[in-house]
Every structure is written in C-alpha cells, then in structure tokens.
Design a protein around this motif. Structure first.
Motif, PDB file in Angstrom:
ATOM      1  N   LYS A  27       0.889  -1.089   0.047  1.00 40.51           N
ATOM      2  CA  LYS A  27       0.108   0.069  -0.138  1.00 40.51           C
ATOM      3  C   LYS A  27       0.957   1.280  -0.011  1.00 40.51           C
ATOM      4  O   LYS A  27       1.768   1.315   0.749  1.00 40.51           O
ATOM      5  CB  LYS A  27      -1.050   0.042   1.193  1.00 40.51           C
ATOM      6  CG  LYS A  27      -0.238  -0.113   2.533  1.00 40.51           C
ATOM      7  CD  LYS A  27      -1.084  -0.479   3.610  1.00 40.51           C
ATOM      8  CE  LYS A  27      -0.566  -0.447   5.013  1.00 40.51           C
ATOM      9  NZ  LYS A  27      -1.362  -1.143   5.926  1.00 40.51           N
ATOM     10  N   ASN A  48      -4.521  -2.869   0.562  1.00 40.73           N
ATOM     11  CA  ASN A  48      -5.667  -3.010   1.397  1.00 40.73           C
ATOM     12  C   ASN A  48      -6.809  -1.883   0.820  1.00 40.73           C
ATOM     13  O   ASN A  48      -7.816  -1.738   1.511  1.00 40.73           O
ATOM     14  CB  ASN A  48      -5.313  -2.429   2.853  1.00 40.73           C
ATOM     15  CG  ASN A  48      -4.606  -1.094   3.150  1.00 40.73           C
ATOM     16  OD1 ASN A  48      -4.189  -0.508   1.868  1.00 40.73           O
ATOM     17  ND2 ASN A  48      -4.698  -0.390   3.971  1.00 40.73           N
ATOM     18  N   ILE A  71      -5.980  -7.365   1.939  1.00 40.34           N
ATOM     19  CA  ILE A  71      -5.861  -7.517   3.526  1.00 40.34           C
ATOM     20  C   ILE A  71      -6.592  -6.248   4.306  1.00 40.34           C
ATOM     21  O   ILE A  71      -6.497  -6.093   5.303  1.00 40.34           O
ATOM     22  CB  ILE A  71      -4.271  -7.371   3.923  1.00 40.34           C
ATOM     23  CG1 ILE A  71      -3.569  -6.136   3.406  1.00 40.34           C
ATOM     24  CG2 ILE A  71      -3.495  -8.538   3.486  1.00 40.34           C
ATOM     25  CD1 ILE A  71      -2.407  -5.867   3.971  1.00 40.34           C
ATOM     26  N   MET A 202       3.136  -8.296  11.656  1.00 42.42           N
ATOM     27  CA  MET A 202       3.377  -7.302  10.732  1.00 42.42           C
ATOM     28  C   MET A 202       4.879  -7.010  11.112  1.00 42.42           C
ATOM     29  O   MET A 202       5.543  -7.504  11.915  1.00 42.42           O
ATOM     30  CB  MET A 202       2.338  -6.220  11.127  1.00 42.42           C
ATOM     31  CG  MET A 202       0.964  -6.704  11.041  1.00 42.42           C
ATOM     32  SD  MET A 202      -0.430  -5.737  11.162  1.00 42.42           S
ATOM     33  CE  MET A 202       0.120  -3.802  11.157  1.00 42.42           C
ATOM     34  N   SER A 203       5.312  -5.602  10.579  1.00 40.56           N
ATOM     35  CA  SER A 203       6.670  -5.382  10.828  1.00 40.56           C
ATOM     36  C   SER A 203       7.092  -5.115  12.310  1.00 40.56           C
ATOM     37  O   SER A 203       8.264  -5.685  12.722  1.00 40.56           O
ATOM     38  CB  SER A 203       6.892  -3.710  10.249  1.00 40.56           C
ATOM     39  OG  SER A 203       6.910  -3.810   8.890  1.00 40.56           O
ATOM     40  N   ARG A 218       2.789 -10.387   7.073  1.00 43.79           N
ATOM     41  CA  ARG A 218       2.418  -9.346   6.031  1.00 43.79           C
ATOM     42  C   ARG A 218       3.509  -8.106   6.299  1.00 43.79           C
ATOM     43  O   ARG A 218       2.994  -7.445   7.483  1.00 43.79           O
ATOM     44  CB  ARG A 218       1.099  -9.027   6.260  1.00 43.79           C
ATOM     45  CG  ARG A 218       0.090 -10.104   5.922  1.00 43.79           C
ATOM     46  CD  ARG A 218      -1.425  -9.929   6.405  1.00 43.79           C
ATOM     47  NE  ARG A 218      -1.617  -8.996   7.626  1.00 43.79           N
ATOM     48  CZ  ARG A 218      -1.844  -9.579   8.851  1.00 43.79           C
ATOM     49  NH1 ARG A 218      -2.064 -10.618   8.965  1.00 43.79           N
ATOM     50  NH2 ARG A 218      -1.811  -8.756   9.980  1.00 43.79           N
ATOM     51  N   LEU A 219       4.234  -7.937   5.699  1.00 47.01           N
ATOM     52  CA  LEU A 219       5.299  -6.816   6.016  1.00 47.01           C
ATOM     53  C   LEU A 219       5.414  -5.497   5.178  1.00 47.01           C
ATOM     54  O   LEU A 219       5.584  -5.861   3.856  1.00 47.01           O
ATOM     55  CB  LEU A 219       6.922  -7.535   6.022  1.00 47.01           C
ATOM     56  CG  LEU A 219       6.998  -8.727   7.187  1.00 47.01           C
ATOM     57  CD1 LEU A 219       8.260  -9.091   6.838  1.00 47.01           C
ATOM     58  CD2 LEU A 219       6.541  -8.449   8.475  1.00 47.01           C
ATOM     59  N   GLY A 220       5.248  -4.479   5.525  1.00 49.52           N
ATOM     60  CA  GLY A 220       5.369  -3.466   4.761  1.00 49.52           C
ATOM     61  C   GLY A 220       6.488  -2.631   5.198  1.00 49.52           C
ATOM     62  O   GLY A 220       7.631  -2.412   4.378  1.00 49.52           O
ATOM     63  N   THR A 221       6.360  -1.756   6.411  1.00 49.99           N
ATOM     64  CA  THR A 221       7.394  -0.825   6.757  1.00 49.99           C
ATOM     65  C   THR A 221       8.775  -1.237   6.959  1.00 49.99           C
ATOM     66  O   THR A 221       9.632  -0.566   6.452  1.00 49.99           O
ATOM     67  CB  THR A 221       7.086  -0.120   8.124  1.00 49.99           C
ATOM     68  OG1 THR A 221       5.694   0.114   8.308  1.00 49.99           O
ATOM     69  CG2 THR A 221       7.965   0.863   8.563  1.00 49.99           C
ATOM     70  N   ARG A 227       5.388   4.447   5.653  1.00 52.23           N
ATOM     71  CA  ARG A 227       4.639   5.177   4.476  1.00 52.23           C
ATOM     72  C   ARG A 227       4.364   6.650   4.651  1.00 52.23           C
ATOM     73  O   ARG A 227       4.423   7.293   5.706  1.00 52.23           O
ATOM     74  CB  ARG A 227       3.173   4.436   4.804  1.00 52.23           C
ATOM     75  CG  ARG A 227       3.301   2.915   4.137  1.00 52.23           C
ATOM     76  CD  ARG A 227       1.942   2.226   4.334  1.00 52.23           C
ATOM     77  NE  ARG A 227       1.731   1.767   5.452  1.00 52.23           N
ATOM     78  CZ  ARG A 227       2.106   0.889   6.468  1.00 52.23           C
ATOM     79  NH1 ARG A 227       2.873  -0.026   5.643  1.00 52.23           N
ATOM     80  NH2 ARG A 227       1.803   0.601   7.519  1.00 52.23           N
TER      81      ARG A 227
HETATM   82  C1  LIG Z   1      -0.305  -2.397   6.413  1.00 55.95           C
HETATM   83  C2  LIG Z   1      -0.902  -3.460   6.824  1.00 55.95           C
HETATM   84  C3  LIG Z   1       0.269  -4.530   7.089  1.00 55.95           C
HETATM   85  C4  LIG Z   1       1.900  -4.055   7.174  1.00 55.95           C
HETATM   86  O1  LIG Z   1       2.069  -3.403   8.144  1.00 55.95           O
HETATM   87  P1  LIG Z   1       3.614  -2.787   8.567  1.00 55.95           P
HETATM   88  O2  LIG Z   1       3.576  -2.297   9.805  1.00 55.95           O
HETATM   89  O3  LIG Z   1       3.823  -1.771   7.689  1.00 55.95           O
HETATM   90  O4  LIG Z   1       4.582  -3.952   8.277  1.00 55.95           O
HETATM   91  C5  LIG Z   1       0.027  -5.792   7.585  1.00 55.95           C
HETATM   92  N1  LIG Z   1      -1.424  -6.190   7.512  1.00 55.95           N
HETATM   93  C6  LIG Z   1      -2.436  -5.355   7.440  1.00 55.95           C
HETATM   94  C7  LIG Z   1      -3.611  -5.615   7.484  1.00 55.95           C
HETATM   95  C8  LIG Z   1      -1.975  -3.906   6.917  1.00 55.95           C
HETATM   96  O5  LIG Z   1      -3.088  -3.148   6.920  1.00 55.95           O
END
Ligand SMILES: *Cc1c(COP(=O)(O)O)cnc(C)c1O
Length: 228
Positions: A27, A48, A71, A202-203, A218-221, A227
């Motif tokens: 995202k 998302n 997600i 998550m992160s 599920r990894l973003g940051t 972001r």
């Molecule tokens: C944004 C998001 C993530 C990733 O989050 P980070 O803290 O950036 O890794 C994982 N799961 C869901 C449902 C999210 O909305």
C-alpha cells in the motif's frame, strides 16, 4: 549496487523459517518499487485498498506469477471486484461479507472470470479493539456453522491484527490464542485439512507471530520504510 529495500528484504528473508510465506504489503508503494522487489524474487503482494490495488495490477500485468492478497476491510458492495481481482482474501471479517464473497465467487467461476475459488482467511479480533474489524472468538463460533455452508470459498485459515500498545508478552499470548483457535478448529475437523494457514505478524511483531506459529507474515514498513 545495493538497493536499501532489497537489503532490508534479504535481511528479513535470512531470519524467517522457510515454511513461512513473506507477503510484501505494498500500500502506497509505487509500481516501480513493486517490480524491483518482484524481480528480487518476491511473488506474494498485499494491498488494503481495492482501487489502488486494481490500478497496480493493471500496470504489473507482465509480472505473470504475482499472487495478490487482499488484506483491508472490504465493504460488501466491493465483494465482486475483490473476488475477481485477488487470489487470496485475508480480511474476511463478517458472515455477511463471507456470504457476499461466496455468491460472487460462484458467479465468477461459472462465468469463467476466475479459474479457481478464492482462498480466504477469517479475521479474528482476539482482543477487543474498537478500531478493528473481525470476529471475537465467541462471535466466530456462533457464525461457524453458517460459514461452513458456504461452498464457493476455499477457507484456508485465520488472520489477525493485534491492537497497538501491547507488551511482547501480551502480543505473544494473543498470537498463541489465535493459534489455539485454529488448532481447535483442526482438531474438530470443521474444515478440510488444508485449513492450515495463520496470517499474522506485521513489521513490529512478526518474530513473535512466527514463534506462535504464523505461516504468512504481512510486512510493509520494515521492507519499504515508513509510508507517507
Ligand atoms: C499495512 C498492513 C500491514 C503491514 O504493516 P507494517 O507495519 O507496515 O508491516 C499488515 N497487515 C495489514 C492488514 C495492513 O493493513
């Protein structure tokens, strides 16, 4: 030649067990960056927001073996689009939504819009959290028999997102609580044996999630940075 995002990715990949699927949460991440990570070997991507995701999918069509995961919270009027655009939906958070997805999955399969049923995770709100969607464990068991009537969703496991501000002990214990719900469901054979996924972590908390038995993180940051 070192790209910081690829460095982040490699470092994480080194620490996670091979049976845990890393899903890159993209995202707000540009298609150029997504493509770089794809070329580095990541095939699972999550978004998302439906429209943002569909726009990116269109631009990344040439990356043929990307598996897209949804997600975010889905409004029921977007169930059709979600079914048509995502192989996986992790955020099935109510009976009403599941029923809509089931209906549209059946139609999409019949019309040849999709080749196989959507794989879904059921979102458990293990701890009270007014900012989050999902079933409490009690509510989930109340809806279970109706969920089991839905024949056009491929139920694969549970998903959870924890509230913020918990200690490590509390995080681990909540993830273990979700894992216990999943093993109880398996023990009672409510679902077929491939109901074996735990989408959690998550992160900030993925190591604890893995410790509790997560199969998909599920990894973003931690890959892409903060972001905007
Ligand atoms: C944004 C998001 C993530 C990733 O989050 P980070 O803290 O950036 O890794 C994982 N799961 C869901 C449902 C999210 O909305």
């Amino acid at each position: 030649m070192s790209n910081p995002i690829i460095n982040n990715l490699r470092q994480i990949q080194e620490t996670i067990p091979s049976n845990v699927c890393l899903i890159a949460v993209t995202k707000t991440v540009s298609v150029e960056v997504i493509q770089t990570v794809y070329e580095a070997g990541v095939k699972n991507f999550a978004e998302n927001k439906l429209q943002e995701a569909i726009d990116k999918q269109e631009k990344l069509k040439h990356c043929r073996d990307i598996c897209w995961h949804f997600i975010g919270h889905l409004q029921t009027n977007k169930a059709k689009k979600a079914v048509e655009s995502f192989e996986w939906i992790h955020s099935v958070d109510s009976l009403k939504l599941a029923q809509k997805l089931d209906f549209h999955a059946q139609q999409a399969l019949e019309n040849g819009v999709i080749g196989k049923l959507p794989q879904v995770c059921l979102q458990i709100k293990f701890l009270p959290d007014e900012n989050k969607y999902g079933w409490s464990v009690d509510e989930f068991y109340q809806d279970l028999s109706e969920l089991l009537n839905l024949k056009n969703l491929h139920f694969r496991g549970l998903m959870t997102i924890l509230p913020t501000g918990l200690s490590s002990e509390e995080i681990l214990s909540a993830f273990q609580g979700v894992a216990n719900v999943a093993s109880n469901l398996r023990k009672n054979q409510y679902f077929p044996p491939d109901f074996d996924q735990l989408s959690m972590g998550m992160s900030g908390d993925y190591s604890l999630a893995i410790e509790a038995g997560a199969t998909m993180i599920r990894l973003g940051t931690i890959i892409f940075g903060d972001r905007k």
